[in-house]
Design a protein around this motif. Structure first.
Motif, PDB file in Angstrom:
ATOM      1  N   ARG A 174     -29.258  49.949 -64.492  1.00 19.99           N
ATOM      2  CA  ARG A 174     -29.144  51.408 -64.683  1.00 19.99           C
ATOM      3  C   ARG A 174     -29.305  52.147 -63.349  1.00 19.99           C
ATOM      4  O   ARG A 174     -28.550  53.059 -63.036  1.00 19.99           O
ATOM      5  CB  ARG A 174     -30.202  51.859 -65.700  1.00 19.99           C
ATOM      6  CG  ARG A 174     -29.957  53.260 -66.231  1.00 19.99           C
ATOM      7  CD  ARG A 174     -30.859  53.590 -67.416  1.00 19.99           C
ATOM      8  NE  ARG A 174     -30.512  52.858 -68.611  1.00 19.99           N
ATOM      9  CZ  ARG A 174     -31.313  52.011 -69.249  1.00 19.99           C
ATOM     10  NH1 ARG A 174     -32.533  51.800 -68.809  1.00 19.99           N
ATOM     11  NH2 ARG A 174     -30.909  51.377 -70.326  1.00 19.99           N
ATOM     12  N   HIS A 178     -26.521  54.545 -61.637  1.00 23.82           N
ATOM     13  CA  HIS A 178     -26.790  55.967 -61.377  1.00 23.82           C
ATOM     14  C   HIS A 178     -26.419  56.316 -59.936  1.00 23.82           C
ATOM     15  O   HIS A 178     -25.794  57.346 -59.669  1.00 23.82           O
ATOM     16  CB  HIS A 178     -28.272  56.295 -61.589  1.00 23.82           C
ATOM     17  CG  HIS A 178     -28.603  56.729 -62.992  1.00 23.82           C
ATOM     18  ND1 HIS A 178     -27.977  57.792 -63.602  1.00 23.82           N
ATOM     19  CD2 HIS A 178     -29.505  56.253 -63.892  1.00 23.82           C
ATOM     20  CE1 HIS A 178     -28.470  57.943 -64.824  1.00 23.82           C
ATOM     21  NE2 HIS A 178     -29.389  57.023 -65.034  1.00 23.82           N
ATOM     22  N   LEU A 213     -24.340  55.233 -69.815  1.00 24.65           N
ATOM     23  CA  LEU A 213     -24.590  56.268 -68.803  1.00 24.65           C
ATOM     24  C   LEU A 213     -23.426  57.239 -68.646  1.00 24.65           C
ATOM     25  O   LEU A 213     -23.623  58.390 -68.241  1.00 24.65           O
ATOM     26  CB  LEU A 213     -24.838  55.617 -67.430  1.00 24.65           C
ATOM     27  CG  LEU A 213     -26.109  54.819 -67.246  1.00 24.65           C
ATOM     28  CD1 LEU A 213     -26.230  54.365 -65.799  1.00 24.65           C
ATOM     29  CD2 LEU A 213     -27.324  55.658 -67.625  1.00 24.65           C
TER      30      LEU A 213
END
Ligand code: NAD
Length: 367
Positions: A174, A178, A213
């Motif tokens: 993650r 990001h 995401l």
């Protein structure tokens, strides 16, 4: 007046030669700006092993711990010389990976940049280069196969075997995604996700997390490419890429191909970002084949200084000036030996002359 402590790790092979040029740039940036740099040199790599018995000595760890940022030259020996060092003390295993682990530098940014006017440096045809090459690879740097558990032994059939583990948890995936998505937002809002989900379960999880995401970045168009296909497309149509994100080993290999399409690994600087501390290094190795000859290209090392100025010290404009100074040296027809030969009409310069010319060009620029 700002004051920054910088750990300076010249490394092996061409490392000390190209680091000397980076130091010239640090010194000039100090003179031109309201800033002082305390450059603290420390042993790292094979040179450190031969001098102190360890490639990442305790004294170097202290210097790095106390620094605001770290600049590192390449480390390593050639294949034959490497064998003179015990496997676990060899520079990558004994120093580079521990450095990355120590500061948790999970996000590695590797710009692959060549303006159209310098297209002749590239082995690609001009119609493929088009308006130039301008992409950035975002590589996960502290997970995957390079950091997984390892086992070496003899199996029940008496055969020597080795087992290496590719491991990621969702938090690791993650945070790198990001970073890549945020970078895409600041650039063209297109993200190429490089994976191998047709074979690797780690890529399946990676892609699942990217899907989770994506709604947070509705403006970013996400494109999926298998890593093997990406290798081909980098050569056939690099202009389609802007930000590419990938796990550790894919990034190691594909970013060297990035250097290949530019014409030299000498054009590949990088930034390695951690939660508290970042370090900066050329993407290439110690180039033992040309070490000690003053012919290495210091662009990747000086570019790493520019990345430090921007990312660790918020000196965006001065970073741009450093990039522009380097480009201006090429624009004046000068070249290092990795990019051209004398028959090409290029004015050939050595490592130190390239650094001197960058410094002269930077001096002439407004701050
Ligand atoms: P390398 O990147 O050192 O060299 C590959 C080729 O690129 C060589 O022909 C070399 O001369 C050329 N090259 C690289 N940088 C150049 C520059 N700045 N200017 C001009 N030419 C340049 O790769 P290698 O030969 O496979 O590895 C040598 C050593 O470096 C090995 O010990 C390897 O493990 C190590 N290594 C270290 C790092 C690092 O410190 N982050 C990264 C990669 C490899």
């Amino acid at each position: 007046m700002k004051h920054y402590k910088i750990a300076l790790l010249p490394g092996d092979g061409i490392g000390p030669e190209i680091m000397a040029e980076a130091v010239k740039v640090f010194k000039l940036v100090e003179q031109r700006n309201d800033v002082t740099f305390e450059l603290i040199e420390a042993d790292f790599g094979a040179a450190a092993y031969f001098k102190c018995g360890h490639p990442f000595p305790e004294e170097t760890k202290t210097v790095c711990d106390e620094a605001d940022a770290i600049i590192k030259g390449p480390i390593g020996l050639n294949h034959e010389q490497s064998k003179t060092i015990p496997v676990d003390m060899q520079p990558e295993r004994g120093a580079l990976l521990p450095l990355r682990r120590r500061y948790n530098t999970f996000a590695n940014f590797r710009p692959v940049f060549l303006p159209k006017a310098l297209g002749h440096f590239s082995p690609l045809k001009s119609e493929i280069i088009g308006e130039g090459i301008d992409l950035i690879m975002v590589r996960e740097l502290v997970g995957g196969l390079y950091f997984g558990e390892k086992e070496v032994g003899v199996n029940a059939q008496g055969l020597r075997y080795v087992k290496e583990t590719l491991e990621y948890d969702e938090g690791q995936i993650r945070r790198i995604l990001h970073e890549a998505l945020q970078l895409s937002m600041r650039r063209k809002k297109v993200l190429h996700n490089i994976h191998k989900s047709n074979v690797l379960k780690s890529s399946v999880l990676w892609n699942e997390i990217l899907e989770e995401l994506a709604p947070e970045y509705p403006e970013v168009e996400i494109k999926h490419i298998l890593v093997d296909a990406a290798a081909t497309l980098l050569c056939l149509n690099p202009g389609q890429f802007d930000v590419m994100v990938m796990e550790n080993m894919f990034g190691d290999i594909l970013s060297d191909q990035g250097g290949g399409i530019l014409g030299s690994l000498g054009l590949m600087p990088s930034a390695c970002k951690g939660p508290e501390k970042s370090y900066y290094e050329p993407s290439h190795g110690s180039a033992p084949d040309i070490a000690g000859q003053n012919i290495a290209n210091p662009y990747s090392m000086i570019g790493s200084v520019a990345m430090m100025l921007e990312n660790s010290f918020g000196m965006e404009q001065e970073a741009k000036n450093v990039w522009a100074a380097m480009q201006s040296v090429f624009a004046e027809g000068y070249s290092t030996a990795d990019l051209s030969n004398a028959e090409s009409g290029a004015k050939m310069i050595n490592t130190d002359e390239f650094g001197d010319r960058v410094v002269a060009a930077l001096k002439a620029m407004p701050t």
